[in-house]
Design a protein around this motif. Structure first.
Motif, PDB file in Angstrom:
ATOM      1  N   ASP A   4      -9.640 -17.644 -26.239  1.00  0.00           N
ATOM      2  CA  ASP A   4      -9.143 -17.629 -24.855  1.00  0.00           C
ATOM      3  C   ASP A   4      -9.588 -18.865 -24.069  1.00  0.00           C
ATOM      4  N   GLU A   5     -10.831 -19.301 -24.270  1.00  0.00           N
ATOM      5  CA  GLU A   5     -11.318 -20.516 -23.609  1.00  0.00           C
ATOM      6  C   GLU A   5     -10.537 -21.738 -24.095  1.00  0.00           C
ATOM      7  N   ILE A   7      -7.453 -21.782 -25.303  1.00  0.00           N
ATOM      8  CA  ILE A   7      -6.091 -21.727 -24.752  1.00  0.00           C
ATOM      9  C   ILE A   7      -6.091 -22.180 -23.299  1.00  0.00           C
ATOM     10  N   GLN A   8      -7.069 -21.735 -22.530  1.00  0.00           N
ATOM     11  CA  GLN A   8      -7.167 -22.145 -21.125  1.00  0.00           C
ATOM     12  C   GLN A   8      -7.357 -23.662 -21.023  1.00  0.00           C
ATOM     13  N   ARG A   9      -8.200 -24.208 -21.876  1.00  0.00           N
ATOM     14  CA  ARG A   9      -8.451 -25.654 -21.846  1.00  0.00           C
ATOM     15  C   ARG A   9      -7.207 -26.444 -22.238  1.00  0.00           C
ATOM     16  N   ASN A  11      -4.107 -25.454 -21.858  1.00  0.00           N
ATOM     17  CA  ASN A  11      -3.166 -25.352 -20.743  1.00  0.00           C
ATOM     18  C   ASN A  11      -3.512 -26.344 -19.645  1.00  0.00           C
ATOM     19  N   GLU A  12      -4.794 -26.601 -19.442  1.00  0.00           N
ATOM     20  CA  GLU A  12      -5.212 -27.620 -18.475  1.00  0.00           C
ATOM     21  C   GLU A  12      -4.822 -29.011 -18.960  1.00  0.00           C
ATOM     22  N   ALA A  16       1.143 -27.450 -16.416  1.00  0.00           N
ATOM     23  CA  ALA A  16       2.151 -26.399 -16.340  1.00  0.00           C
ATOM     24  C   ALA A  16       3.531 -26.930 -15.965  1.00  0.00           C
ATOM     25  N   ALA A  61      -8.051 -22.478 -30.781  1.00  0.00           N
ATOM     26  CA  ALA A  61      -6.909 -21.743 -30.232  1.00  0.00           C
ATOM     27  C   ALA A  61      -6.021 -21.162 -31.331  1.00  0.00           C
ATOM     28  N   LEU A  94       0.538 -21.262 -27.242  1.00  0.00           N
ATOM     29  CA  LEU A  94       0.569 -21.620 -25.817  1.00  0.00           C
ATOM     30  C   LEU A  94       1.835 -21.178 -25.106  1.00  0.00           C
TER      31      LEU A  94
END
Length: 103
Positions: A4-5, A7-9, A11-12, A16, A61, A94
């Protein structure tokens, strides 16, 4: 780093707003049997005008393992384009369109 971390990274990193994103994949080593490859993955950072190394984040990820020295991602399998497989896995993880270029 958890999935999860990671995937968040990612996405950053990808943001978006853009509809499609491009990664660059370099195969550094192929095993003697041809059943695994060691790869590095980069993305171009437009703000810094430089390539960013995202290999460990992609590995976390997508569920790939890193090599012992921790600088390359190991991808097992044969009989298909493994660069495509990595880009497809990342795209599915993603939910974004990911294009790749082999270097």
């Amino acid at each position: 780093m958890t999935k999860d971390e990671a995937i968040q990274r990612l996405n950053e990193v990808f943001g978006a707003t853009a509809r499609k994103h491009k990664i660059f994949i370099i195969t550094k080593k192929v095993s003697a049997s041809g059943m695994s490859r060691e790869m590095e993955i980069y993305v171009f950072d437009k703000k810094a005008n430089d390539m960013r190394w995202i290999t460990p984040v992609v590995a976390s990820a997508c569920g790939y393992k890193m090599t012992r020295d921790g600088d390359r991602m190991r991808v097992d399998g044969c009989g298909m384009n493994m660069h495509f497989a990595v880009a497809y896995d990342l795209s599915q993880t993603l939910g974004k369109k990911i294009e790749y270029q082999s270097l």
